[in-house]
Enzyme design. Structure first.
Site, mmCIF file in Angstrom:
data_model
loop_
_atom_site.group_PDB
_atom_site.id
_atom_site.type_symbol
_atom_site.label_atom_id
_atom_site.label_comp_id
_atom_site.label_asym_id
_atom_site.label_seq_id
_atom_site.Cartn_x
_atom_site.Cartn_y
_atom_site.Cartn_z
ATOM 1 N NE ARG A 37 13.243 -15.546 -23.559
ATOM 2 C CZ ARG A 37 14.513 -15.436 -23.197
ATOM 3 N NH1 ARG A 37 15.321 -14.607 -23.811
ATOM 4 N NH2 ARG A 37 15.004 -16.153 -22.199
ATOM 5 C CE1 TYR A 143 12.155 -24.120 -11.099
ATOM 6 C CE2 TYR A 143 13.277 -23.843 -8.988
ATOM 7 C CZ TYR A 143 13.317 -24.112 -10.346
ATOM 8 O OH TYR A 143 14.525 -24.372 -10.951
ATOM 9 C CE LYS A 147 12.681 -27.422 -12.388
ATOM 10 N NZ LYS A 147 12.931 -27.880 -13.764
HETATM 11 C C1 AKB Z 1 15.867 -20.328 -8.550
HETATM 12 O O1 AKB Z 1 16.397 -19.531 -7.770
HETATM 13 O O2 AKB Z 1 14.655 -20.457 -8.694
HETATM 14 C C2 AKB Z 1 16.771 -21.248 -9.350
HETATM 15 C C3 AKB Z 1 16.978 -22.559 -8.670
HETATM 16 C C4 AKB Z 1 17.750 -22.614 -7.403
HETATM 17 O O3 AKB Z 1 16.536 -23.550 -9.144
HETATM 18 N N1 AKB Z 1 18.022 -20.614 -9.590
#
Ligand code: AKB
Length: 316
Positions: A37, A143, A147
């Site tokens: 975007r 997440y 990672k």
């Molecule tokens: C999140 O809160 O997901 C990010 C991180 C700590 O990677 N800010």
């Protein structure tokens, strides 16, 4: 040195400031911003911009060829809180984009890659205080899993194919130029905005939830210093622990109250509390300090002063 740089995810919280800092250093025309975007005026008007979906390999390859890109900073990602709602979309974005970039580097179409990891790689079996560089890592968020997998792939591409990929595990980042979105540490930015706007904030974490945090200027400097570092000095090819402060909502609130006396915070923890509880409260970044001389400059006092000053008067 003359080089062309591509930032993927340039309109996000880190991407925006990183693009401006790299343009300042290497020249506006040499730093190509891209995102799915359009972004801030500052970013769009100061240099080239491409609409780019980070999961589209062919489109990415075309941009890399067109601008004769040397270095890629892959900042596009779905953060912790949003990723819990869309697990497969998060996995596809976070991993798919990384493979595209790593493969371009493996094929020698680009020379160097920066990819951000996060404190989310740690889980509840990691020691809470001073989480070490190498330790037990059992993340239980989508997440965090993406990672940690990404870190292992970075190390793999370095070892097997000699890809120059560099990474840090960012803590929660506090900044005034661009809002974060979809993270668990976002409260640490929202709290300053709400304090100035209506002197009230409802925090989605408990008051004593302590997490690693960093002011954005430190994060940008860390990123650029790591990318500048002589590769001979780098011993970590997954991702470096990076640390500045360890803060909880109550501390930030009382720091703000020094300047805005009648600022009130109420605490209503939601699903993000479970995510925060699984992360360490502080990080040991000995290896980053040792290998590339990392040293933070912003503590909580300085961060609060900067945040309030700039949010009051954004043209400062
Ligand atoms: C999140 O809160 O997901 C990010 C991180 C700590 O990677 N800010």
């Amino acid at each position: 040195m003359r080089k062309n740089i591509l930032i993927i995810g340039a309109c996000g919280q880190i991407g925006n400031e990183l693009t401006l800092a790299l343009r300042h250093r290497y020249g506006n025309e040499r730093v190509i911003a891209s995102d799915i975007r359009e972004g801030s005026e500052n970013l769009m008007d100061s240099g080239p911009f491409e609409l780019l979906d980070a999961t589209n390999h062919d489109a990415l390859e075309e941009v890399v060829a067109h601008y004769e890109i040397d270095e890629v900073y892959l900042m596009a990602a779905m953060l912790s809180a949003t990723a819990e709602k869309f697990p497969m979309r998060a996995w596809n974005l976070n991993m798919g984009s990384l493979f595209h970039v790593l493969n371009l580097a493996k094929e020698k179409k680009i020379n160097k890659v920066f990819w951000p990891s996060s404190i989310a790689v740690f889980g509840s079996t990691t020691q809470k205080e001073g989480a070490p560089q190498s330790t037990m890592m059992e993340p239980n968020t989508v997440y965090g899993i993406s990672k940690l997998a990404g870190e292992r792939w970075c190390a793999y591409y370095y070892e097997k194919y000699g890809v120059d990929v560099r990474s840090v595990r960012y803590p929660g980042l506090i900044s005034w130029k661009t809002l974060p979105g979809g993270g668990t540490t976002d409260y640490a930015v929202e709290i300053y905005h709400r304090a100035l706007a209506d002197k009230k904030y409802t925090c989605f974490l408990k008051e004593d939830t302590r997490l690693p945090m960093m002011f954005m200027d430190d994060a940008i400097r860390a990123t650029m210093e790591l990318m500048d570092c002589n590769p001979k000095n780098l011993h970590i090819h997954s991702s470096y622990n990076l640390s500045a402060m360890s803060l909880c909502p109550r501390e930030i609130a009382s720091n703000i109250q020094k300047y805005i006396r009648d600022f009130e915070v109420v605490y209503r923890p939601d699903f993000r509390q479970t995510i925060a509880d699984s992360w360490p409260s502080s990080i040991d970044d000995f290896q980053a300090r040792n290998d590339w001389g990392w040293k933070p400059e912003f503590d909580m006092e300085r961060t609060t002063k900067e945040m309030l000053a700039h949010l009051k008067n954004p043209t400062n």
